[in-house]
Design an enzyme around this catalytic site. Structure first.
Site, PDB file in Angstrom:
ATOM      1  N   PRO A   8     -10.459   4.551   6.303  1.00  0.00           N
ATOM      2  CA  PRO A   8     -11.488   3.668   6.862  1.00  0.00           C
ATOM      3  C   PRO A   8     -11.915   2.576   5.877  1.00  0.00           C
ATOM      4  O   PRO A   8     -12.322   2.848   4.761  1.00  0.00           O
ATOM      5  CB  PRO A   8     -12.647   4.633   7.139  1.00  0.00           C
ATOM      6  CG  PRO A   8     -11.996   5.958   7.322  1.00  0.00           C
ATOM      7  CD  PRO A   8     -10.822   5.961   6.387  1.00  0.00           C
ATOM      8  N   GLU A  23      -0.131  10.866   5.448  1.00  0.00           N
ATOM      9  CA  GLU A  23       0.508  10.367   4.237  1.00  0.00           C
ATOM     10  C   GLU A  23      -0.566  10.277   3.167  1.00  0.00           C
ATOM     11  O   GLU A  23      -1.631   9.715   3.405  1.00  0.00           O
ATOM     12  CB  GLU A  23       1.134   8.986   4.469  1.00  0.00           C
ATOM     13  CG  GLU A  23       1.769   8.378   3.231  1.00  0.00           C
ATOM     14  CD  GLU A  23       2.199   6.930   3.454  1.00  0.00           C
ATOM     15  OE1 GLU A  23       2.915   6.659   4.454  1.00  0.00           O
ATOM     16  OE2 GLU A  23       1.810   6.068   2.642  1.00  0.00           O
ATOM     17  N   TYR A  81      -2.108   4.223  -4.311  1.00  0.00           N
ATOM     18  CA  TYR A  81      -1.260   3.446  -3.402  1.00  0.00           C
ATOM     19  C   TYR A  81      -0.495   2.378  -4.192  1.00  0.00           C
ATOM     20  O   TYR A  81      -0.709   2.178  -5.385  1.00  0.00           O
ATOM     21  CB  TYR A  81      -2.077   2.834  -2.273  1.00  0.00           C
ATOM     22  CG  TYR A  81      -3.170   1.855  -2.659  1.00  0.00           C
ATOM     23  CD1 TYR A  81      -2.895   0.499  -2.830  1.00  0.00           C
ATOM     24  CD2 TYR A  81      -4.489   2.272  -2.797  1.00  0.00           C
ATOM     25  CE1 TYR A  81      -3.902  -0.400  -3.159  1.00  0.00           C
ATOM     26  CE2 TYR A  81      -5.500   1.384  -3.123  1.00  0.00           C
ATOM     27  CZ  TYR A  81      -5.196   0.045  -3.304  1.00  0.00           C
ATOM     28  OH  TYR A  81      -6.197  -0.840  -3.623  1.00  0.00           O
ATOM     29  N   LEU A 105      -8.829   2.565  14.725  1.00  0.00           N
ATOM     30  CA  LEU A 105      -8.841   3.982  15.073  1.00  0.00           C
ATOM     31  C   LEU A 105      -9.705   4.235  16.296  1.00  0.00           C
ATOM     32  O   LEU A 105      -9.310   4.987  17.203  1.00  0.00           O
ATOM     33  CB  LEU A 105      -9.346   4.803  13.888  1.00  0.00           C
ATOM     34  CG  LEU A 105      -9.419   6.318  14.099  1.00  0.00           C
ATOM     35  CD1 LEU A 105      -8.059   6.888  14.471  1.00  0.00           C
ATOM     36  CD2 LEU A 105      -9.966   7.013  12.851  1.00  0.00           C
ATOM     37  N   HIS A 146      -4.154   7.907   6.586  1.00  0.00           N
ATOM     38  CA  HIS A 146      -3.606   7.916   5.233  1.00  0.00           C
ATOM     39  C   HIS A 146      -4.712   7.782   4.205  1.00  0.00           C
ATOM     40  O   HIS A 146      -5.717   7.109   4.443  1.00  0.00           O
ATOM     41  CB  HIS A 146      -2.611   6.762   5.063  1.00  0.00           C
ATOM     42  CG  HIS A 146      -1.409   6.864   5.948  1.00  0.00           C
ATOM     43  ND1 HIS A 146      -0.396   5.911   5.966  1.00  0.00           N
ATOM     44  CD2 HIS A 146      -1.046   7.804   6.866  1.00  0.00           C
ATOM     45  CE1 HIS A 146       0.526   6.275   6.843  1.00  0.00           C
ATOM     46  NE2 HIS A 146       0.154   7.410   7.410  1.00  0.00           N
ATOM     47  N   ARG A 153      -1.718  -0.082  -9.442  1.00  0.00           N
ATOM     48  CA  ARG A 153      -1.449  -1.162 -10.397  1.00  0.00           C
ATOM     49  C   ARG A 153      -2.566  -1.369 -11.408  1.00  0.00           C
ATOM     50  O   ARG A 153      -2.365  -2.050 -12.414  1.00  0.00           O
ATOM     51  CB  ARG A 153      -1.178  -2.466  -9.644  1.00  0.00           C
ATOM     52  CG  ARG A 153       0.062  -2.395  -8.737  1.00  0.00           C
ATOM     53  CD  ARG A 153       0.369  -3.733  -8.095  1.00  0.00           C
ATOM     54  NE  ARG A 153       1.547  -3.635  -7.231  1.00  0.00           N
ATOM     55  CZ  ARG A 153       1.488  -3.372  -5.931  1.00  0.00           C
ATOM     56  NH1 ARG A 153       0.315  -3.192  -5.349  1.00  0.00           N
ATOM     57  NH2 ARG A 153       2.595  -3.293  -5.210  1.00  0.00           N
ATOM     58  N   GLU A 177       0.732   2.597   9.514  1.00  0.00           N
ATOM     59  CA  GLU A 177      -0.393   1.763   9.088  1.00  0.00           C
ATOM     60  C   GLU A 177      -0.493   0.471   9.901  1.00  0.00           C
ATOM     61  O   GLU A 177      -0.253  -0.633   9.387  1.00  0.00           O
ATOM     62  CB  GLU A 177      -0.287   1.487   7.585  1.00  0.00           C
ATOM     63  CG  GLU A 177      -0.407   2.763   6.764  1.00  0.00           C
ATOM     64  CD  GLU A 177      -0.458   2.531   5.251  1.00  0.00           C
ATOM     65  OE1 GLU A 177      -0.344   1.371   4.815  1.00  0.00           O
ATOM     66  OE2 GLU A 177      -0.616   3.522   4.516  1.00  0.00           O
TER      67      GLU A 177
END
Length: 549
Positions: A269, A341, A346, A277, A294, A301, A222
């Site tokens: 994106p 991934e 996340y 990218l 990814h 959360r 990343e």
């Protein structure tokens, strides 16, 4: 041959207040029970040609580099149980990487061996973690995760040294499990002019070559977040040059000159991420064998159960995937695109959701939709390790998404077939369906597998056409251990009414389908995930290996 699954007339088969049979298999093997019907679903399918063919290792897995924050925890990969679980997911890539890969430095120390009774260089039969050490490491790993979580929240990451032992253990695990290792190199080792400093990578490559370790490589994780986590900004063009430099190093090696190189493992994106990218592709596309990015649906959360069942949330994958595919096609037509991934949420996953039954809807839909859209490989974060999105928990016991993944491996082939689902309420939203040729390791050529999920609290009915309904069907229906919405939080799962659990540390249960006779329609229970294998479909697309249409 085009088969059209005709929707049974709503007027003749359903009216307000009418209930239909919702079949559940009891202990005697009989389908019983009832529930109100949410939708009739019809599917327009074409069995004459394959529309896409994904990599045989399409469903692959990751081990996060956080497991190596202290090298001793990699010895958990010597557990007989974890190796048994891994073998059931082959063929697959295993990616070792993540945030902490960019803080890991290879530090050779050949005479270092922990007093564990385990030899990293031993054969697969001899390399087995003693049970006393496994228990101790699992207990210490629980404490270690608290430290890792604090680092993630504070975005303060310490440099981690790893030795030959870490590489030996990773290679042994993948080699003995039958997986293909992809090792993530540290991209935050930079020179004064902000180019990648390859000296540490060269040292690691030399060691791996001396051991004849066959493996592939990545560089960095990343890059869009380098500034936040390390105060370093690397633009896409420079990143591409870094990958080109690594490809040149690999090309100079007699052993690794044809090794796989994948990247740039950019986040999905958003804002400047697509710019990274684009710049990377301009300067580095020729260096890589597949372009990786990814994807996560939600923030772990602040997400909710409703998000995990929301068709609109699941559909966001289409927009993001198409955006990446278009960028890659523009610069490097034909270059494979991978989700390097991915998981549900996340930030380490959503506690109480990403490791429960409800997570299966996001996971199975991503596999079905990703294959149809054009992704070649999807790597699940994580197989084992920190966070709440693992397939195997901290006690090394399989979670619902693990069993779902094993069934996918056994029943679903790489050939994607054309289909469209419509319900009596319009385009099907909460009943989501995908069609593949069946895995020929489990079924003879010509069989097809219908990947099915019902996100609704009511049962659904999938109509079947005359030709396909003349086929015997093997049904693999996954439901929570408990009925209703409460069961969505369960960490256990039932297959056709039987609770899934390992027989012992080296034996998985027999994952048997329920043989259904030819019928006009299939029943999909509320909140269920299912694979229906039409064993005698005789699909032309699945009996030949011609070009993709």
């Amino acid at each position: 041959m085009k088969l059209v699954l005709l929707l049974l007339s709503v007027l003749s088969h359903r009216s307000d207040g009418v209930h239909i049979t919702q079949r559940h298999r009891d202990s005697n093997g009989t389908w019983t029970g009832s529930g109100s019907l949410d939708a009739d679903v019809a599917v327009d399918v074409d069995l004459s040609a394959v529309i896409r063919r994904v990599d045989p290792r399409f469903l692959s897995i990751t081990i996060d580099a956080s497991l190596a924050a202290e090298e001793k925890f990699l010895y958990l990969l010597g557990s007989p149980k974890i190796r048994t679980l891994a073998r059931a997911l082959t063929p697959a890539f295993l990616r070792f990487g993540g945030t902490r890969q960019d803080f890991m430095v290879f530090t050779p120390q050949r005479d270092h061996r922990p007093d564990s009774g385990v030899s990293a260089g031993a054969s697969c039969e001899k390399l087995e973690l003693p049970s006393w050490l496994e228990q101790r490491l699992k207990k210490e790993w629980t404490q270690q995760q608290v430290v890792l979580l604090r680092e993630d929240r504070q975005r303060k990451y310490r440099r981690v040294k790893f030795t030959e032992d870490a590489v030996d253990l990773l290679h042994s695990f993948t080699n003995c499990s039958g997986m293909d290792l992809i090792f993530g190199l540290n991209a935050l080792l930079r020179t004064a002019d902000n180019a990648w400093n390859s000296s540490n990578a060269r040292s690691l490559l030399q060691y791996c070559e001396s051991r004849r370790y066959r493996m592939s490589w990545e560089l960095g994780n990343e890059p869009n977040s380098y500034e936040k986590k390390a105060g370093i900004r690397v633009d896409g063009n420079q990143l591409g040059q870094d990958f080109t430099h690594l490809r040149e190093i690999l090309s100079e090696s007699k052993f690794y000159h044809n090794a796989g190189l994948y990247g740039p493992d950019v986040g999905q994106p958003r804002d400047h991420r697509i710019d990274i990218l684009e710049g990377f592709l301009q300067s580095g596309a020729e260096a890589i064998d597949a372009c990786t990015w990814h994807h996560y649906y939600v923030n772990g959360r602040d997400t909710s159960l409703e998000d995990f069942l929301d068709p609109e949330v699941l559909d966001t994958l289409t927009l993001k995937t198409n955006e990446v595919l278009e960028k890659v096609k523009l610069v490097s037509p034909g270059k494979p695109v991978w989700l390097g991934e991915t998981s549900s949420a996340y930030g380490g996953g959503a506690v109480g959701l990403s490791d429960t039954f409800v997570a299966g809807f996001m996971w199975l839909d991503k596999l079905g939709l990703g294959a149809r859209l054009g992704l070649d490989v999807v790597m699940r974060q994580v197989f084992v390790g920190s966070g709440s999105y693992h397939l195997v928990d901290d006690n090394l016991d399989p979670l619902p998404d693990y069993w779902l993944s094993v069934l996918y491996k056994r029943l679903v082939g790489p050939e994607v077939l054309k289909m469209e689902a419509l319900s009596n309420l319009g385009r099907s939203k909460r009943v989501r369906l995908y069609l593949h040729c069946s895995n020929t390791n489990s079924y003879r050529p010509g069989a097809v597998t219908l990947i099915s999920m019902n996100l609704s609290k009511k049962a659904a009915r999938i109509s079947a056409p005359a030709l396909v309904s003349s086929s015997t069907v093997d049904a693999f229906v996954l439901e929570s251990e408990q009925p209703g919405e409460d069961g969505l939080y369960s960490r256990s799962v039932k297959l056709n009414g039987e609770l899934l659990k390992m027989v012992d540390d080296k034996t998985l249960p027999e994952l048997r389908g329920s043989r259904l006779p030819p019928a006009e329609h299939l029943q999909l229970p509320a909140y269920s995930l299912a694979f229906f294998v039409f064993t005698d479909a005789r699909a032309a697309a699945c009996r030949q290996h011609g070009a993709v249409r």
